[in-house]
Motif scaffolding. Structure first.
Motif, short mmCIF file in Angstrom:
data_model
loop_
_atom_site.label_atom_id
_atom_site.label_comp_id
_atom_site.label_asym_id
_atom_site.label_seq_id
_atom_site.Cartn_x
_atom_site.Cartn_y
_atom_site.Cartn_z
N ALA A 1 0.75 -1.14 0.02
CA ALA A 1 -0.18 0.12 0.05
C ALA A 1 0.94 1.21 0.09
O ALA A 1 0.49 2.43 -0.62
CB ALA A 1 -1.17 0.07 1.33
N MET A 2 1.88 1.31 0.66
CA MET A 2 2.81 2.33 0.69
C MET A 2 3.42 2.52 -0.66
O MET A 2 3.63 3.77 -1.30
CB MET A 2 4.04 2.13 1.64
N LEU A 3 3.84 1.53 -1.15
CA LEU A 3 4.40 1.80 -2.65
C LEU A 3 3.42 2.32 -3.71
O LEU A 3 3.89 2.99 -4.61
CB LEU A 3 5.18 0.44 -3.18
N THR A 4 2.25 1.89 -3.59
CA THR A 4 1.19 2.35 -4.48
C THR A 4 0.48 3.40 -4.01
O THR A 4 -0.75 3.73 -4.50
CB THR A 4 0.02 1.27 -4.79
N ALA A 5 0.62 4.16 -2.77
CA ALA A 5 -0.32 5.34 -2.33
C ALA A 5 -0.29 6.41 -3.20
O ALA A 5 0.50 6.69 -3.98
CB ALA A 5 0.39 5.74 -0.70
N ALA A 6 -1.45 6.97 -3.08
CA ALA A 6 -1.97 8.13 -4.14
C ALA A 6 -1.20 9.35 -3.48
O ALA A 6 -0.60 10.04 -4.41
CB ALA A 6 -3.43 8.14 -4.03
N ASP A 7 -0.88 9.52 -2.29
CA ASP A 7 -0.24 10.51 -1.59
C ASP A 7 1.00 10.05 -0.86
O ASP A 7 0.78 9.32 -0.15
CB ASP A 7 -1.02 11.19 -0.59
N GLN B 1 -4.99 7.19 5.71
CA GLN B 1 -4.63 7.62 4.52
C GLN B 1 -4.20 7.06 3.59
O GLN B 1 -4.43 7.16 2.17
CB GLN B 1 -3.50 8.75 4.60
N LEU B 2 -3.62 5.72 3.74
CA LEU B 2 -3.39 4.61 2.62
C LEU B 2 -4.61 4.11 2.10
O LEU B 2 -4.66 3.72 0.90
CB LEU B 2 -2.50 3.45 3.36
N GLY B 3 -5.74 4.04 2.82
CA GLY B 3 -6.80 3.68 2.34
C GLY B 3 -7.79 4.70 1.58
O GLY B 3 -9.00 4.62 1.27
N ILE B 4 -7.07 5.65 1.08
CA ILE B 4 -7.66 6.84 0.37
C ILE B 4 -7.20 7.35 -1.07
O ILE B 4 -5.92 6.89 -1.24
CB ILE B 4 -7.80 8.37 1.06
N GLY B 5 -8.06 7.35 -2.09
CA GLY B 5 -7.45 7.50 -3.36
C GLY B 5 -7.24 6.33 -4.30
O GLY B 5 -7.48 5.27 -3.92
N THR B 6 -6.56 6.59 -5.31
CA THR B 6 -6.03 5.74 -6.34
C THR B 6 -5.18 4.66 -5.47
O THR B 6 -4.18 4.97 -4.73
CB THR B 6 -5.23 5.99 -7.46
N ILE C 1 -13.48 -1.77 4.87
CA ILE C 1 -14.77 -1.63 4.17
C ILE C 1 -15.23 -0.36 4.17
O ILE C 1 -16.04 0.25 3.21
CB ILE C 1 -16.09 -2.56 4.66
N PHE C 2 -15.20 0.57 5.30
CA PHE C 2 -15.52 1.97 5.39
C PHE C 2 -14.28 2.90 5.58
O PHE C 2 -13.72 3.20 6.77
CB PHE C 2 -16.48 2.12 6.73
N PRO C 3 -13.58 3.13 4.49
CA PRO C 3 -12.33 4.02 4.62
C PRO C 3 -12.82 5.37 5.19
O PRO C 3 -13.96 5.80 4.94
CB PRO C 3 -12.05 3.94 3.19
N GLN C 4 -11.67 6.02 5.51
CA GLN C 4 -11.85 7.38 5.98
C GLN C 4 -12.32 8.39 5.04
O GLN C 4 -13.07 9.31 5.39
CB GLN C 4 -10.43 7.70 6.63
N GLU C 5 -12.06 8.25 3.75
CA GLU C 5 -12.84 9.03 2.81
C GLU C 5 -14.15 9.03 2.67
O GLU C 5 -14.56 10.17 2.37
CB GLU C 5 -12.08 8.54 1.31
N GLY C 6 -14.72 8.00 2.83
CA GLY C 6 -16.13 8.20 2.51
C GLY C 6 -17.07 8.16 3.88
O GLY C 6 -18.42 8.35 3.74
#
Length: 352
Positions: free
Chosen positions: A166-172, A182-187, A245-250
């Protein structure tokens, strides 16, 4: 276990490795047929390799379980068979998830070190065959005899692999300035969120195995207390899965509630499990006291003195929690008889 039986199992494992390699190579070559593909990135070998190796690892675990654990349910009441079968299904899913993320992480690392390399269909198929052989062999060995300690190690390894990917592919790239959520947010958020879901399944399965070990130690006399231990660990696993299942983004509120609930349920599960173990053993008591003190120190240093960030505090809490869990299951391994113990109760609840 006599030498002849051990040699037979080793021979079977070797043949399973060969079969997994051939299947992975054949399927991989067919899937990749066409133009050469890079190791990682869009249209790469990575994703087909992950799916293929995961499916073969899951099948390998199922075959090994059927071959080596035949007759294990003999004499068990229906409820005990259902619980044992549910744990086997959960483990099949977990081995597929662990294998898939392990392959994806390896492909990302190789993609950085081998930039510009493209593999033809057969070359990519052989790479998939190797990944399938490794994953299939580990899963096959687990089917022979998986202990609670092995499961805890698997859970720890899976969380590390999943988080690194997840760190390697993190959007931010600066996600660490806030927290792990934050790893559970974005692309690419599916990597971290998916890791949490499968980790939740593994946590619940660890709880089932802890219940199995406690039953082998204490028997039916403490079945009520053991049942609550399993329920609490299952609730911990469900809460952890819901964090993904319920990421911080939504869903910020729900995400924060289930995240805190996971910590509370983990602590409650640990307390009840420790209280149920005969003794309790001095090694577990000492570890519990030391880790509790370290957690208090970590919170004080992070909150009062602001010596490190929330992300570091989260990492410390998770690491210490997994260290305590490892100690718990190792202590249980010392106390637990190797043979299965069929219950004499026809029903889990109510009369015998």
């Amino acid at each position: 276990m006599n030498q002849e039986l051990r040699m037979l199992r080793e021979t079977r494992a070797i043949w399973a490795t060969v079969v997994c390699f051939l299947l992975g190579t054949g399927v991989g070559t067919l899937v990749l047929w066409g133009n050469p593909r890079p190791i990682a990135g869009d249209g790469s070998v990575g994703l087909p390799a992950a799916f293929t190796a995961a499916a073969i690892a899951a099948a390998s675990f199922v075959v090994s379980t059927v071959v080596h654990r035949r007759g294990e349910h003999s004499g068990m009441p229906r409820w005990q068979i259902v619980i044992s079968s549910a744990s086997a299904i959960a483990l099949t899913i977990a081995f597929a998830g662990v294998t898939a993320l392990g392959v994806l992480l390896a492909s990302e690392v190789l993609g950085v070190g081998l930039q510009g390399l493209e593999l033809p269909a057969l070359g990519g198929g052989i790479v998939i065959g190797v990944a399938s052989a490794v994953g299939g062999r580990l899963a096959f060995d687990a089917g022979i005899g998986l202990t609670t300690s092995d499961l805890a190690t698997l859970l720890f390894s899976y969380l590390v692999i999943g988080t690194l990917f997840a760190m390697l592919t993190a959007a931010d790239p600066r996600w660490w300035e806030m927290n792990f959520s934050q790893l559970g947010i974005g692309t690419g958020s599916w990597a971290f969120n998916g890791t949490l879901v499968v980790a939740g399944i593994l946590t619940a399965t660890v709880g089932m195995y802890i219940g199995r070990d406690l039953h082998r130690i204490l028997g039916d006399a403490r079945l009520g207390r053991i049942g609550w231990v399993v329920v609490l660990w299952a609730a911990t696993g469900v809460a952890l899965a819901m964090v993904g299942i319920f990421p911080q983004e939504g869903a910020v509120v729900v995400h924060n509630v289930v995240a805190v609930s996971t910590l509370v349920l983990f602590a409650a599960s640990g307390v009840l499990t420790t209280a149920t173990i005969p003794g309790p053993p001095p090694a577990l008591t000492a570890t519990t006291v030391v880790i509790s003190l370290l957690l208090v120190v970590a919170f004080v240093l992070a909150d009062a003195f602001e010596l490190f960030s929330l992300t570091v505090l989260e990492a410390v809490v998770i690491a210490l929690g997994l260290l305590w869990l490892t100690t718990l299951v190792r202590v249980l391994a010392v106390l637990t008889p190797e043979r299965s113990r069929p219950s004499l109760r026809g029903r889990l609840l109510g009369a015998r």
